[in-house]
Structures are given as structure tokens and as C-alpha cells.
Design a protein around this motif. Structure first.
Motif, mmCIF file in Angstrom:
data_model
loop_
_atom_site.group_PDB
_atom_site.id
_atom_site.type_symbol
_atom_site.label_atom_id
_atom_site.label_comp_id
_atom_site.label_asym_id
_atom_site.label_seq_id
_atom_site.Cartn_x
_atom_site.Cartn_y
_atom_site.Cartn_z
ATOM 1 N N LYS A 221 0.829 -1.204 0.000
ATOM 2 C CA LYS A 221 0.000 0.000 0.000
ATOM 3 C C LYS A 221 0.867 1.260 0.000
ATOM 4 O O LYS A 221 0.619 2.196 -0.757
ATOM 5 N N ASN A 231 5.292 14.085 -1.293
ATOM 6 C CA ASN A 231 4.332 14.969 -0.644
ATOM 7 C C ASN A 231 2.910 14.418 -0.710
ATOM 8 O O ASN A 231 2.168 14.481 0.271
ATOM 9 N N TYR A 232 2.556 13.865 -1.862
ATOM 10 C CA TYR A 232 1.230 13.266 -1.988
ATOM 11 C C TYR A 232 1.104 12.054 -1.069
ATOM 12 O O TYR A 232 0.079 11.861 -0.404
ATOM 13 N N LYS A 234 2.600 11.491 1.671
ATOM 14 C CA LYS A 234 2.459 11.962 3.049
ATOM 15 C C LYS A 234 1.032 12.455 3.288
ATOM 16 O O LYS A 234 0.448 12.209 4.343
ATOM 17 N N SER A 235 0.462 13.126 2.285
ATOM 18 C CA SER A 235 -0.892 13.664 2.445
ATOM 19 C C SER A 235 -1.929 12.547 2.509
ATOM 20 O O SER A 235 -3.064 12.773 2.888
ATOM 21 N N LEU A 236 -1.532 11.338 2.107
ATOM 22 C CA LEU A 236 -2.439 10.195 2.209
ATOM 23 C C LEU A 236 -2.256 9.470 3.536
ATOM 24 O O LEU A 236 -2.793 8.382 3.741
ATOM 25 N N GLY A 237 -1.469 10.062 4.419
ATOM 26 C CA GLY A 237 -1.310 9.493 5.756
ATOM 27 C C GLY A 237 -0.146 8.526 5.871
ATOM 28 O O GLY A 237 -0.009 7.845 6.882
ATOM 29 N N LYS B 61 0.943 21.248 6.260
ATOM 30 C CA LYS B 61 1.880 20.617 7.191
ATOM 31 C C LYS B 61 3.091 19.993 6.497
ATOM 32 O O LYS B 61 3.656 19.021 6.980
ATOM 33 N N VAL B 62 3.466 20.569 5.347
ATOM 34 C CA VAL B 62 4.703 20.105 4.725
ATOM 35 C C VAL B 62 5.890 20.804 5.382
ATOM 36 O O VAL B 62 6.958 20.248 5.536
ATOM 37 N N SER B 82 -0.747 11.969 11.089
ATOM 38 C CA SER B 82 -0.783 12.115 9.633
ATOM 39 C C SER B 82 -2.022 11.438 9.045
ATOM 40 O O SER B 82 -2.564 11.884 8.044
ATOM 41 N N LEU B 83 -2.493 10.377 9.691
ATOM 42 C CA LEU B 83 -3.681 9.693 9.190
ATOM 43 C C LEU B 83 -4.939 10.533 9.420
ATOM 44 O O LEU B 83 -5.791 10.666 8.538
ATOM 45 N N ALA B 86 -4.942 13.181 6.933
ATOM 46 C CA ALA B 86 -5.274 12.671 5.601
ATOM 47 C C ALA B 86 -6.782 12.529 5.421
ATOM 48 O O ALA B 86 -7.274 12.569 4.300
ATOM 49 N N ILE B 91 -4.830 17.356 -0.976
ATOM 50 C CA ILE B 91 -4.072 18.366 -1.694
ATOM 51 C C ILE B 91 -3.951 18.051 -3.188
ATOM 52 O O ILE B 91 -4.027 16.902 -3.606
ATOM 53 N N GLY B 111 -6.684 7.859 -3.631
ATOM 54 C CA GLY B 111 -7.271 8.777 -2.666
ATOM 55 C C GLY B 111 -7.963 8.077 -1.513
ATOM 56 O O GLY B 111 -8.189 8.660 -0.461
ATOM 57 N N HIS B 113 -6.736 5.622 0.193
ATOM 58 C CA HIS B 113 -5.749 4.985 1.076
ATOM 59 C C HIS B 113 -5.935 5.223 2.576
ATOM 60 O O HIS B 113 -5.758 4.300 3.352
ATOM 61 N N PRO B 114 -6.309 6.440 3.000
ATOM 62 C CA PRO B 114 -6.472 6.622 4.452
ATOM 63 C C PRO B 114 -7.578 5.737 5.037
ATOM 64 O O PRO B 114 -7.641 5.548 6.241
ATOM 65 N N GLN B 166 -10.612 11.337 -1.647
ATOM 66 C CA GLN B 166 -10.055 11.275 -0.290
ATOM 67 C C GLN B 166 -11.097 11.725 0.744
ATOM 68 O O GLN B 166 -10.891 11.541 1.942
#
Lengths: 342, 264
Positions: A221, A231-232, A234-237, B61-62, B82-83, B86, B91, B111, B113-114, B166
Motif C-alpha cells: 500500500k 508529498n502526496y 504523506k498527504s495520504l497518511g 503541514k509540509v 498524519s492519518l 489525511a 491536496i 485517494g 488509502h487513508p 479522499q
């Protein structure tokens, strides 16, 4: 990410080809053994004790080693290509093999500097295995440390090349001080060899290999998230630090032990993932990891069958065959697509 | 989704953004305050190099803020895992995605994934959310194409669909209109406006299309050298904020038409 296409036919075909290659590999060699006798030997009925010994002590462990080596190098190449966002990444190019070679060179050639009992301990197979794994692990850590500083992936490849140069330099210094016998041992290790594993060594090899494969499967995954970029992802957790560490650990376990037991085997790690993407038009690791596993095992069995030069008493270095097969494949892919996708 | 009770999604309080360097800190902009409401379209505008991207990077938060606070759904941003982040914020960046070998469906599916299990299996719900996202941005016919086959405008829509899949309260887009022609610029921004209305999501985007942003946004954040002003477009015009945005030797803001004119 559930694939829309399940590629059942392709997988069934690959499994069939793998089984076929496995038996052909067992059958071919200096003495040709009919497939029927191989079946009989594998499933208990003895008809020819010489063949029995050849199969159980020599060809069967070699065929299993070929499967582990081919699939393992293919998967570690796939992990590296995704992690470093670079289609040219692979255990060989990134200097993992150089790191392993350096470790082995220090043990085989450097043992002369200690002499006596310590040399005897150092030169044992296990110390070679440990040195090789440690060498590849440290090189990967160094590559990772640099890759977090520089965003240019070309720099990472150059660092891999530099590790190759450092290894070559250290080897040449060490070879100045070591005996002809030690040099020969090191050079033979560098040719690659699938055939000198005993069953007990194969057991240890498979245990480490399985740990690496399990880590890879657990990262599917995360690997798919990484296809979008850091960056993407990371944005997906996704925990980037953690996934990077796991991927590097898995690769150094797999590629490190393979290099330790079978020597630095070129091009399989680089070429197999690309060949697989040609057939499975997907970047989804849920498809790619099993596909690369099958493909790598098949190609390695074929390379080994060729290296045995069926019908003759000679055996070619496996590394020569994989390079002869792998390098043209990479060139062909580049010319055909003009661009390597991953 | 009804928005009877206005709910604050993203809040910045005395925010100071910039970069930490060895000798101290380089402040890009300080004292940024705003409260982004649910279901609003917010445009972030300002000259090149003024710090739009730095602000967005801080909000997603980058990079860390130098000081001040950011609250996402009333929780401090730095305290969110981070989860959890998400599931609340998605973004769309200017950077290219690493692998263009993915199919459009696969990319949008990422999208989810979380919410998916350890190996990323999609449930029926996940799949219907993915199809819904694909329908919302009108890319159904592109579903099975691979990303390298798409034009810039199509790819931007796909990335937007991924962010929609997402299923977050807020979507942050960094310059979604770069590399697009005039029609597609308007198309994308109009689409963003539609989405805020249809889905009740908050959408924050940075852009150089000030004229279009004035026409379409509910509120805007205008960044100048000294501060960041947050208000509705018409109030910003009457306050004359846009006049000071650029040096006046070449272009001037015409408050009647709400657009910039080249000095003849």
C-alpha cells in the motif's frame, strides 16, 4: 487500490512456465536426466541412485536457489525503483552489490592480515554472509541519507557508482597483500554461483529471504502511495520515514543475502521489473510484486540452464549470462519506449 | 449537504511563515489571520515570490510555521496524526506525480488509502466514492486511460478527482491553473466553485488568475509584501487592496470591471 483487471490468464501462464522451467532446469546439465525420472526421484521411487544423488544434492538446491535469487533480485529492484523514483535503480546500480562486495573483499582478502585462527574463522561461509549483508545495509543507509538531502535522483545513482569505485580501490589495495588463493576465492565469488549451497545453508537463506518478502508485501500500500511522490504520499497518511526504512531493510535483507550466498548477480534486479511492466500494463504493486516474483524466478532458471551448457562438462559464470541477457533487454526497452516508465 | 450552521474548517491565528536557517529565520509573511468557512471557495492571490506556496505548504503541514497557530476543525494542526490529517485535508500540488504509468482509475483510487485496509483493498463503498469523484469532475470517459496519455488540463481534473475521493472537509490546491489555456483555466476554477456548492467542501486554491478569482470566489486571501488580507472580493476591491498588488508602471487595477488593465 484494487486493480480493475485481475490478470488471471497472465498469472496462470507465468506459473505454468515457471513449473516447466523448473523441471527443465532439473533435467538439463552435464548429464541429461529425463523429466519422468525427475518426477520419480522427487516423489520417492528410486530407479537410478546416481541420478537420485545428482538431483537431491545438487540440482534441486540449485534450482531452488535460482528461484529465490531471481525473484528476490527482481523484487528488490522493484522496491528500489519505486522508492528512488528512478527507473534505473536496482540493487546493482545503487551500489548495494558494491557494498556487499566490499564486505566480502574485506573478509576474504583482509583475513590474510590477521592470519592463523582468526583467518580461519573469518573465511567461513557465515562470516562472508554477514559481511556481505552488513556491507549492503550500510551502503543503502548512506544512499538513503543522501537521497533525503538531495532531491536529484541522478545524484543517488552517481553515489552508487562512487561506491563501486571505492570497492574497486579497496579490493586492489587488499589484493596487493593477499595470497593468490584468496584472490581466486574472491574472483570466483564475483562470478556468481547458484550451485554451492547445502540444504542447511538454503534453509537460512530462505528464512532471511522470506522475512524480506513479507516486509515487501506489507509495504504494497505504501509503495502504491509513493507512486504519486513524497508529498502526496504523506498527504495520504503515509509515514515516509517508516516506509523508507522498511523498504531499505527489506532490500538489504533480500539483495544482501542473495549477494552473500550467490555472489553479485547483475542486471536481474534492474531488468525484471521493466520486463514485467511490459506484460502487466500496471504500476500497481499488488500486481507487480507477484508478477516480478514469477518472472524473476523464470528468467533466473533459464539463465542457469544456459550457464550449465547442457551436455558439456563446462559451466559458465552465471553473472556472464545474466548480463548477456539483461543488458540488451535494458537497451531494447530504452530504444523501444524512448523513456522508461515505472 | 446543507450548510445551515456555518462551520469553521481552517483557521489561522497570528501565523508567521518562513524558513528556519542556520543564522535564524527568514520570515516570508507574518500576522496572517483567517477563518475559512465550510462550503466556501477561497482564492489565494499575490505576486510571484510573495509566499503563496510557503503559506500553502505551512497549511498542509509540509513545513512548520515559525509561530502562530493553525486549527483544522478546531484541532491544532501540529497535534493531528498524519492519518487524521489525511482524512480531513487533501491536496493537489504543482509537482508532477512520480509514475505516469498509473491508469486514471488507479490514481483516483489512491485517494482512498487513508480508509482502506493494510493492503489497500477497496470495499463497495470505496468504489462508489471513486466513481462519484470521477463523475463530479466529468472524466468518466478517461477512466481507463493512463496518465501519460492525458493533457495537462485532463491531468489536473484527475488530480482533483483523487482529492475528492479522499473525502476530506477541505481541499487545498497549489496553482491548479498553471499550464492551462484560458478556457481550461476558467473551466477548472468554475468546477471548483461548483464542487463547493454540490459537496459542501471547502476549497482553497492559489492562483495568478486574479480576474477569475474575483468573479468566482466567496472570499480571498491577498498576500502583499507586508501582510495577508482576508475578505470577500467586493470588499477587497472597495478597500483598494488590488491596487497595491503589483508595481504600477505596467498594469493597473480597474475597480469598475474588477480586472487588471495594461497601461497604454
Amino acid at each position: 487500490m484494487t486493480p480493475q483487471k485481475t490478470y488471471r490468464l497472465e498469472f496462470a501462464l507465468l506459473v505454468t512456465v515457471l513449473v516447466l522451467c523448473f523441471f527443465i532446469n532439473l533435467s538439463l546439465g552435464s548429464i541429461s536426466i529425463p523429466i519422468k525420472s525427475i518426477f520419480n526421484s522427487l516423489f520417492g521411487t528410486i530407479e537410478n541412485s546416481t541420478w537420485e544423488v545428482i538431483i537431491s544434492d545438487y540440482r534441486l538446491p540449485k534450482a531452488i536457489t535460482a528461484i529465490l535469487v531471481g525473484s528476490g533480485l527482481g523484487i528488490s529492484g522493484l522496491l528500489m525503483q519505486t522508492l528512488f523514483r528512478n527507473p534505473l535503480a536496482g540493487p546493482f546500480v545503487l551500489g548495494i552489490s558494491s557494498g556487499a562486495s566490499l564486505g566480502v573483499a574485506l573478509v576474504i582478502l583482509g583475513s590474510g592480515l590477521f592470519g592463523g585462527f582468526l583467518a580461519a574463522v573469518l573465511i567461513s561461509k557465515w562470516s562472508i554472509v554477514i559481511a556481505s549483508s552488513l556491507g549492503s545495509f550500510f551502503v543503502l543507509l548512506a544512499v538513503l541519507a543522501v537521497s533525503s538531502k538531495v532531491r536529484d535522483t541522478m545524484a543517488i545513482l552517481i553515489i552508487g557508482l562512487m561506491f563501486g569505485s571505492i570497492t574497486a580501490a579497496v579490493v586492489s589495495v587488499l589484493s596487493y597483500f593477499s595470497s593468490a588463493e584468496q584472490l581466486q576465492q574472491y574472483i570466483f565469488w564475483g562470478f556468481g554461483n547458484l550451485s554451492n549451497l547445502s540444504w542447511s545453508e538454503l534453509l537460512i537463506f530462505s528464512i532471511i529471504y522470506i522475512v524480506g518478502i513479507v516486509l515487501s508485501i506489507a509495504s504494497i500500500k505504501g509503495l502504491n502511495s509513493l507512486l504519486l511522490g513524497d508529498n502526496y504520499a504523506k498527504s495520504l497518511g503515509l509515514n515516509l520515514k517508516q516506509i523508507r526504512f522498511i523498504l531499505i531493510l527489506a532490500t538489504s535483507l533480500i539483495a544482501g543475502t542473495i549477494t552473500a550466498f550467490a555472489g553479485p548477480i547483475a542486471f536481474i534486479g534492474l531488468a525484471i521489473p521493466h520486463l514485467t511492466r511490459q506484460i502487466f500494463k500496471s504500476s500497481n504493486h499488488k500486481i507487480l510484486i507477484p508478477a516480478v516474483f514469477l518472472f524473476g524466478a523464470i528468467v533466473m532458471l533459464i539463465c542457469d540452464s544456459i550457464a550449465q551448457l547442457p551436455g558439456s562438462d563446462y559451466t559458465l559464470p552465471i553473472n556472464a549470462i545474466t548480463a548477456l541477457v539483461g543488458a540488451p533487454v535494458v537497451i531494447w526497452l530504452l530504444v523501444r519506449q524512448r523513456k522508461m516508465m515505472f | 449537504m446543507t450548510t445551515l450552521k456555518q462551520h469553521i474548517i481552517l483557521k489561522a491565528e497570528a501565523l508567521k511563515i518562513g524558513y528556519k536557517t542556520r543564522s535564524g529565520e527568514t520570515v516570508v509573511t507574518s500576522d496572517i489571520n483567517f477563518e475559512l468557512q465550510q462550503g466556501q471557495l477561497i482564492g489565494l492571490v499575490g505576486a510571484n515570490g510573495i509566499g503563496k506556496s510557503t503559506l500553502l505548504r505551512t497549511l498542509i503541514k509540509v513545513q512548520p510555521a515559525l509561530s502562530g497557530n493553525i486549527y483544522l476543525n478546531e484541532k491544532a494542526l501540529e497535534e493531528l496524526s498524519s492519518l487524521a490529517l489525511a482524512k480531513q485535508l487533501s491536496i493537489v500540488l504543482t509537482e508532477q506525480i512520480t509514475s505516469k504509468n498509473l491508469s486514471v482509475y488507479e490514481l483516483v483510487a489512491l485517494g482512498r488509502h487513508p480508509y482502506t485496509n493494510w493492503i489497500g483493498n477497496l470495499t463497495k463503498t470505496d468504489q462508489s466514492i471513486i466513481y462519484n469523484a470521477i463523475n463530479l469532475v466529468n472524466i468518466t470517459e478517461l477512466k481507463d486511460k493512463r496518465c501519460y496519455e492525458l493533457s495537462d488540463g485532463q491531468l489536473q481534473k484527475v488530480m482533483l478527482a483523487r482529492a475528492l475521493a479522499q473525502d476530506t472537509d477541505i481541499i487545498v490546491l497549489d496553482e491548479p491553473t498553471t499550464h492551462l489555456d484560458m478556457y481550461h483555466k476558467a473551466y477548472i476554477l468554475k468546477l471548483l466553485q461548483q464542487l463547493t456548492k454540490e459537496t459542501g467542501k471547502t476549497i482553497l486554491f492559489s492562483s495568478h488568475e486574479i480576474d477569475l478569482a474575483i468573479q468566482l470566489c466567496d472570499t480571498m486571501i491577498v498576500m502583499t509584501k507586508d501582510n495577508a488580507i482576508y475578505d470577500a472580493p467586493c470588499n477587497l476591491i472597495s478597500k483598494g487592496v488590488f491596487d497595491g498588488l503589483f508595481p504600477r508602471d505596467l498594469i493597473a487595477f480597474d475597480s469598475k470591471s474588477g480586472s487588471f488593465r495594461v497601461n497604454k
